[in-house]
Design an enzyme around this catalytic site. Structure first.
Site, short mmCIF file in Angstrom:
data_model
loop_
_atom_site.label_atom_id
_atom_site.label_comp_id
_atom_site.label_asym_id
_atom_site.label_seq_id
_atom_site.Cartn_x
_atom_site.Cartn_y
_atom_site.Cartn_z
N HIS A 165 74.04 -12.54 -22.68
CA HIS A 165 72.97 -12.12 -23.59
C HIS A 165 71.89 -11.40 -22.80
O HIS A 165 71.63 -11.73 -21.64
CB HIS A 165 72.38 -13.32 -24.34
N HIS A 207 67.87 -10.61 -22.67
CA HIS A 207 66.56 -11.05 -23.17
C HIS A 207 65.66 -9.82 -23.33
O HIS A 207 65.52 -9.03 -22.38
CB HIS A 207 65.87 -11.97 -22.15
P1 5GP Z 1 69.55 -18.15 -20.47
O1 5GP Z 1 68.73 -19.15 -19.69
O2 5GP Z 1 70.96 -18.63 -20.63
O3 5GP Z 1 69.43 -16.76 -19.96
O4 5GP Z 1 68.88 -18.09 -21.90
C1 5GP Z 1 69.30 -18.86 -22.98
C2 5GP Z 1 68.21 -18.72 -24.03
O5 5GP Z 1 68.72 -19.21 -25.25
C3 5GP Z 1 66.96 -19.54 -23.71
O6 5GP Z 1 65.85 -18.66 -23.61
C4 5GP Z 1 66.85 -20.52 -24.86
O7 5GP Z 1 65.52 -20.72 -25.30
C5 5GP Z 1 67.70 -19.86 -25.95
N1 5GP Z 1 68.36 -20.81 -26.83
C6 5GP Z 1 69.06 -21.91 -26.47
N2 5GP Z 1 69.57 -22.53 -27.55
C7 5GP Z 1 69.18 -21.79 -28.63
C8 5GP Z 1 69.40 -21.94 -30.03
O8 5GP Z 1 70.05 -22.86 -30.51
N3 5GP Z 1 68.84 -20.98 -30.84
C9 5GP Z 1 68.12 -19.93 -30.33
N4 5GP Z 1 67.63 -19.06 -31.21
N5 5GP Z 1 67.90 -19.76 -29.02
C10 5GP Z 1 68.41 -20.70 -28.17
#
Ligand code: 5GP
Ligand code: ZN
Length: 137
Positions: A98, A100
């Site tokens: 993903h 951001h």
């Molecule tokens: P990563 O740390 O993997 O780059 O980012 C994962 C992101 O997913 C985090 O910023 C976290 O807040 C978001 N996230 C995790 N679980 C959920 C969810 O169930 N719904 C939404 N909308 N965001 C989520």
């Protein structure tokens, strides 16, 4: 492999969606760095940036540009950060690629990353090692 984002894509977990087409989806991050923080991802489960085919990344960047433009217009700012955490040490929590999109506002209190220094000769050494490796990738 099933992950939390696959469940969101299937509609098994709710999300605040801002964009969807046959191959991509974008929704608001549940724990935003700033309000309006968006996650953009392919519907197909690729575990990280390295595992995602180039044609998917190319489409993802095109869609992300469009969504970032709308996000900035909506939130009345010209600034945002694009982030891709890749693997655990870089802070990747969800193993489904993903991007951001983080809107930025003057005085939002967020700090840029702290910086390090190179000792004499180190910048050349790092640069030359990486340049050599690129030929092997
Ligand atoms: P990563 O740390 O993997 O780059 O980012 C994962 C992101 O997913 C985090 O910023 C976290 O807040 C978001 N996230 C995790 N679980 C959920 C969810 O169930 N719904 C939404 N909308 N965001 C989520
Ligand atoms: Zn997934």
């Amino acid at each position: 492999m099933e992950c939390i984002f696959c469940k969101i894509i299937k509609g098994e977990i709710p999300c605040q969606k801002v964009y969807e087409d046959s191959a991509f989806i974008a929704f608001l991050d549940i724990a935003p760095i700033n309000h309006g923080h968006i996650l953009v991802l392919p519907k197909k489960h690729f575990i990280n940036f390295f595992e995602t085919p180039e044609n998917v990344l190319a489409d993802l960047i095109k869609i992300s540009k469009k969504i970032a433009k709308a996000m900035c217009e909506t939130l009345n700012t010209d600034s945002f950060n694009l982030g891709v955490n890749t693997n655990k040490t870089a802070g990747q929590l969800v193993p489904h690629l993903h991007f951001h999109l983080i809107p930025r506002f003057s005085g939002d209190g967020l700090k840029h990353w702290s910086r390090k220094e190179y000792k004499k000769g180190e910048i050349e050494e790092y640069g030359e090692r990486i340049m050599r490796e690129i030929e092997n990738v």
